[in-house]
Design a protein around this motif. Sequence first.
Motif, PDB file in Angstrom:
ATOM      1  N   PRO A   1     -21.195   8.982  17.953  1.00 22.11           N
ATOM      2  CA  PRO A   1     -20.822   9.662  16.715  1.00 22.11           C
ATOM      3  C   PRO A   1     -19.382  10.157  16.749  1.00 22.11           C
ATOM      4  N   GLU A   2     -18.713  10.076  15.603  1.00 21.21           N
ATOM      5  CA  GLU A   2     -17.321  10.453  15.393  1.00 21.21           C
ATOM      6  C   GLU A   2     -16.344   9.381  15.868  1.00 21.21           C
ATOM      7  N   ASP A   3     -16.810   8.313  16.520  1.00 27.76           N
ATOM      8  CA  ASP A   3     -15.926   7.193  16.813  1.00 27.76           C
ATOM      9  C   ASP A   3     -15.593   6.459  15.515  1.00 27.76           C
ATOM     10  N   ARG A   4     -14.529   5.677  15.550  1.00 27.60           N
ATOM     11  CA  ARG A   4     -14.156   4.866  14.389  1.00 27.60           C
ATOM     12  C   ARG A   4     -14.188   3.406  14.818  1.00 27.60           C
ATOM     13  N   VAL A   5     -14.678   2.552  13.925  1.00 29.22           N
ATOM     14  CA  VAL A   5     -14.931   1.155  14.274  1.00 29.22           C
ATOM     15  C   VAL A   5     -14.453   0.229  13.164  1.00 29.22           C
ATOM     16  N   ASP A   6     -14.306  -1.033  13.522  1.00 26.11           N
ATOM     17  CA  ASP A   6     -14.169  -2.118  12.551  1.00 26.11           C
ATOM     18  C   ASP A   6     -15.531  -2.805  12.439  1.00 26.11           C
ATOM     19  N   ILE A   7     -15.867  -3.262  11.239  1.00 22.71           N
ATOM     20  CA  ILE A   7     -17.163  -3.911  11.012  1.00 22.71           C
ATOM     21  C   ILE A   7     -16.943  -5.416  10.891  1.00 22.71           C
ATOM     22  N   LEU A   8     -17.649  -6.163  11.711  1.00 22.73           N
ATOM     23  CA  LEU A   8     -17.572  -7.619  11.706  1.00 22.73           C
ATOM     24  C   LEU A   8     -18.885  -8.205  11.216  1.00 22.73           C
TER      25      LEU A   8
ATOM     26  N   THR B   1     -13.833  -9.909  10.002  1.00 23.07           N
ATOM     27  CA  THR B   1     -13.786  -8.453   9.822  1.00 23.07           C
ATOM     28  C   THR B   1     -13.858  -8.149   8.336  1.00 23.07           C
ATOM     29  N   ILE B   2     -14.862  -7.385   7.945  1.00 19.42           N
ATOM     30  CA  ILE B   2     -15.021  -7.079   6.518  1.00 19.42           C
ATOM     31  C   ILE B   2     -14.554  -5.669   6.169  1.00 19.42           C
ATOM     32  N   LEU B   3     -14.544  -4.750   7.152  1.00 17.85           N
ATOM     33  CA  LEU B   3     -14.052  -3.391   6.923  1.00 17.85           C
ATOM     34  C   LEU B   3     -13.402  -2.876   8.199  1.00 17.85           C
TER      35      LEU B   3
ATOM     36  N   PRO C   1      -9.431   2.363  19.315  1.00 13.98           N
ATOM     37  CA  PRO C   1      -8.905   3.379  20.234  1.00 13.98           C
ATOM     38  C   PRO C   1      -8.550   4.659  19.495  1.00 13.98           C
ATOM     39  N   LEU C   2      -8.621   5.789  20.202  1.00 12.54           N
ATOM     40  CA  LEU C   2      -8.296   7.082  19.605  1.00 12.54           C
ATOM     41  C   LEU C   2      -6.862   7.134  19.108  1.00 12.54           C
ATOM     42  N   VAL C   3      -5.953   6.418  19.770  1.00  7.78           N
ATOM     43  CA  VAL C   3      -4.546   6.487  19.396  1.00  7.78           C
ATOM     44  C   VAL C   3      -4.323   5.994  17.969  1.00  7.78           C
ATOM     45  N   ASP C   4      -5.208   5.129  17.484  1.00  4.41           N
ATOM     46  CA  ASP C   4      -5.063   4.624  16.116  1.00  4.41           C
ATOM     47  C   ASP C   4      -5.260   5.721  15.082  1.00  4.41           C
ATOM     48  N   ASN C   5      -5.952   6.808  15.449  1.00  3.55           N
ATOM     49  CA  ASN C   5      -6.172   7.898  14.498  1.00  3.55           C
ATOM     50  C   ASN C   5      -4.874   8.594  14.137  1.00  3.55           C
ATOM     51  N   ASP C   6      -3.859   8.513  15.022  1.00  2.47           N
ATOM     52  CA  ASP C   6      -2.566   9.143  14.772  1.00  2.47           C
ATOM     53  C   ASP C   6      -1.551   8.170  14.202  1.00  2.47           C
ATOM     54  N   GLN C   7      -1.981   6.956  13.899  1.00  2.68           N
ATOM     55  CA  GLN C   7      -1.079   5.952  13.368  1.00  2.68           C
ATOM     56  C   GLN C   7      -1.693   5.363  12.100  1.00  2.68           C
ATOM     57  N   PRO C   8      -1.549   6.073  10.966  1.00  2.00           N
ATOM     58  CA  PRO C   8      -2.176   5.604   9.720  1.00  2.00           C
ATOM     59  C   PRO C   8      -1.759   4.200   9.331  1.00  2.00           C
ATOM     60  N   ALA C   9      -0.521   3.839   9.632  1.00  2.00           N
ATOM     61  CA  ALA C   9      -0.049   2.519   9.217  1.00  2.00           C
ATOM     62  C   ALA C   9      -0.825   1.409   9.895  1.00  2.00           C
ATOM     63  N   ALA C  10      -1.349   1.683  11.097  1.00  2.00           N
ATOM     64  CA  ALA C  10      -2.084   0.656  11.831  1.00  2.00           C
ATOM     65  C   ALA C  10      -3.450   0.405  11.238  1.00  2.00           C
ATOM     66  N   ARG C  11      -3.883   1.251  10.290  1.00  2.00           N
ATOM     67  CA  ARG C  11      -5.238   1.124   9.745  1.00  2.00           C
ATOM     68  C   ARG C  11      -5.233   0.531   8.337  1.00  2.00           C
ATOM     69  N   GLN C  12      -4.072   0.025   7.893  1.00  2.00           N
ATOM     70  CA  GLN C  12      -3.977  -0.383   6.508  1.00  2.00           C
ATOM     71  C   GLN C  12      -4.258  -1.870   6.277  1.00  2.00           C
ATOM     72  N   ARG C  13      -4.744  -2.564   7.295  1.00  2.00           N
ATOM     73  CA  ARG C  13      -5.036  -3.973   7.085  1.00  2.00           C
ATOM     74  C   ARG C  13      -6.138  -4.132   6.054  1.00  2.00           C
ATOM     75  N   LYS C  14      -5.882  -4.928   5.074  1.00  2.00           N
ATOM     76  CA  LYS C  14      -6.827  -5.100   3.977  1.00  2.00           C
ATOM     77  C   LYS C  14      -8.078  -5.829   4.458  1.00  2.00           C
ATOM     78  N   PRO C  15      -9.273  -5.322   4.153  1.00  2.00           N
ATOM     79  CA  PRO C  15     -10.496  -6.006   4.574  1.00  2.00           C
ATOM     80  C   PRO C  15     -10.634  -7.346   3.871  1.00  2.00           C
TER      81      PRO C  15
END
Length: 264
Positions: free
Chosen positions: A151-158, A172-174, A230-244
Amino acid sequence: MRPIQLVILLVAVGAAAGAGLIATRIGTHAPEAPQQVAAQPATPPMDLEDVLVASKDIGIGKNVDVENLVWKPWPKDGLNEGYIQRTSQPDAVSELKGMLVRNPILAGEPIRKAKLVRSDRGFLSAVLPEGMRAVAVRVNAASTAGGFILPEDRVDILLVRQKDANEAVAETILTDIRILAIDQSVQQTGDDKQPSMVAQNTATLELTPDQTELVTQAQQIGSISLALRPLVDNDQPAARQRKPTGVAVVKFGVVSRVTAQQAP
């Protein structure tokens, strides 16, 4: 008496007389006045207020009780409006008894009602942000990073599905989805009897309404896998903007793609 003996006697008498004179002068000399030391200004006492704090770590979903709450003096100039103070809420310990923790509270941290929820209102609905949905998906150890997703982890959904009789594809859909809960059990494995966490049947995800439709549809098409971020991605919003990429749907021979917007 020999002359030399007379000289020695006279010298001894003179030395004794001189020593007595010196002692007399020292005894009659006035003592020096003690030196005055400047007085240091007294430190003003610190104003304190009793604040309710956690006496030990309290995890998500745990109850608050007399055993993990304690009153501690807190500087008044460091008080937050969300802190529970004894002067205004003297019965706070009994009033909060049985409430659930919606966010982790560390030992020594002041208790704030914003981190608590009443157990009779449903924990999961209380921790969900406004506008979001909780959706359960079927998983197993292989599809949850070997059971290490918590719980509280963040994931990509395949989505893994059969392209044809001989080929399977994954897409990867989300991305950047929060895990609310995961069904796990502790098993003893090996001769050393060390416990290990093993994922069982479901993982509960935090999704927008559009993402909810997408994931529900994906489960009908194939199987879902979760890729831990990885946790480091939580501090890098730009790394999370890949469109599903969404899900490809074939209906009456026409291929279309269904996508969903990312959570804010």
